[in-house]
Design a protein around this motif. Structure first.
Motif, PDB file in Angstrom:
ATOM      1  N   SER A   9      54.933  63.045  30.785  1.00 26.34           N
ATOM      2  CA  SER A   9      54.424  62.999  32.145  1.00 26.34           C
ATOM      3  C   SER A   9      55.414  62.279  33.064  1.00 26.34           C
ATOM      4  O   SER A   9      56.028  61.286  32.664  1.00 26.34           O
ATOM      5  CB  SER A   9      53.089  62.243  32.160  1.00 26.34           C
ATOM      6  N   PRO A  10      55.532  62.736  34.305  1.00 25.77           N
ATOM      7  CA  PRO A  10      56.399  62.061  35.260  1.00 25.77           C
ATOM      8  C   PRO A  10      55.719  60.859  35.936  1.00 25.77           C
ATOM      9  O   PRO A  10      56.266  60.266  36.860  1.00 25.77           O
ATOM     10  CB  PRO A  10      56.700  63.158  36.286  1.00 25.77           C
ATOM     11  N   CYS A  11      54.553  60.484  35.464  1.00 27.89           N
ATOM     12  CA  CYS A  11      53.796  59.389  36.067  1.00 27.89           C
ATOM     13  C   CYS A  11      54.630  58.108  36.110  1.00 27.89           C
ATOM     14  O   CYS A  11      55.276  57.741  35.122  1.00 27.89           O
ATOM     15  CB  CYS A  11      52.519  59.144  35.281  1.00 27.89           C
ATOM     16  N   THR A  29      50.297  67.477  42.159  1.00 27.05           N
ATOM     17  CA  THR A  29      49.017  67.652  42.834  1.00 27.05           C
ATOM     18  C   THR A  29      47.911  67.068  41.959  1.00 27.05           C
ATOM     19  O   THR A  29      48.097  66.849  40.754  1.00 27.05           O
ATOM     20  CB  THR A  29      48.711  69.136  43.073  1.00 27.05           C
ATOM     21  N   GLY A  30      46.775  66.849  42.561  1.00 28.31           N
ATOM     22  CA  GLY A  30      45.630  66.362  41.803  1.00 28.31           C
ATOM     23  C   GLY A  30      45.290  67.292  40.649  1.00 28.31           C
ATOM     24  O   GLY A  30      44.996  66.847  39.531  1.00 28.31           O
ATOM     25  N   ARG A  35      45.145  68.647  34.804  1.00 33.17           N
ATOM     26  CA  ARG A  35      45.373  69.641  33.758  1.00 33.17           C
ATOM     27  C   ARG A  35      46.513  69.293  32.803  1.00 33.17           C
ATOM     28  O   ARG A  35      46.708  69.952  31.799  1.00 33.17           O
ATOM     29  CB  ARG A  35      45.659  71.014  34.398  1.00 33.17           C
ATOM     30  N   TRP A  36      47.298  68.248  33.099  1.00 32.85           N
ATOM     31  CA  TRP A  36      48.521  67.933  32.350  1.00 32.85           C
ATOM     32  C   TRP A  36      48.297  67.922  30.839  1.00 32.85           C
ATOM     33  O   TRP A  36      49.090  68.497  30.093  1.00 32.85           O
ATOM     34  CB  TRP A  36      49.098  66.605  32.820  1.00 32.85           C
ATOM     35  N   GLU A  42      55.849  74.629  28.352  1.00 34.30           N
ATOM     36  CA  GLU A  42      56.450  75.482  29.383  1.00 34.30           C
ATOM     37  C   GLU A  42      55.757  75.265  30.727  1.00 34.30           C
ATOM     38  O   GLU A  42      56.418  75.205  31.770  1.00 34.30           O
ATOM     39  CB  GLU A  42      56.405  76.953  28.992  1.00 34.30           C
ATOM     40  N   GLU A  43      54.444  75.145  30.723  1.00 31.82           N
ATOM     41  CA  GLU A  43      53.719  74.867  31.968  1.00 31.82           C
ATOM     42  C   GLU A  43      54.138  73.506  32.530  1.00 31.82           C
ATOM     43  O   GLU A  43      54.326  73.352  33.743  1.00 31.82           O
ATOM     44  CB  GLU A  43      52.216  74.887  31.722  1.00 31.82           C
TER      45      GLU A  43
END
Length: 60
Positions: A9-11, A29-30, A35-36, A42-43
């Motif tokens: 995650s880029p968090c 986006t929220g 959905r992460w 790939e998503e």
């Protein structure tokens, strides 16, 4: 797939959505944030590509 193989995650722990439903910390986006954990790698890579574009636009 091991945890090490998953796209991270880029968090950046600066979690606040702006008026456009965009996190001011990671530029997701929220919906992308929610959905992460269910996304495929790939998503996730596609979201990261979109984040890179958003970050460029913020820097302008």
């Amino acid at each position: 797939m091991s945890v090490a193989d998953k796209v991270r995650s880029p968090c950046v722990q600066v979690c606040a959505l702006d008026e456009n439903d965009m996190c001011i910390g990671c530029q997701r986006t929220g919906d992308e944030i929610l959905r992460w954990t269910q996304m495929t790698n790939e998503e996730r890579r596609e979201v990261l590509r979109q984040v890179a574009v958003r970050e460029e636009n913020v820097a302008l």
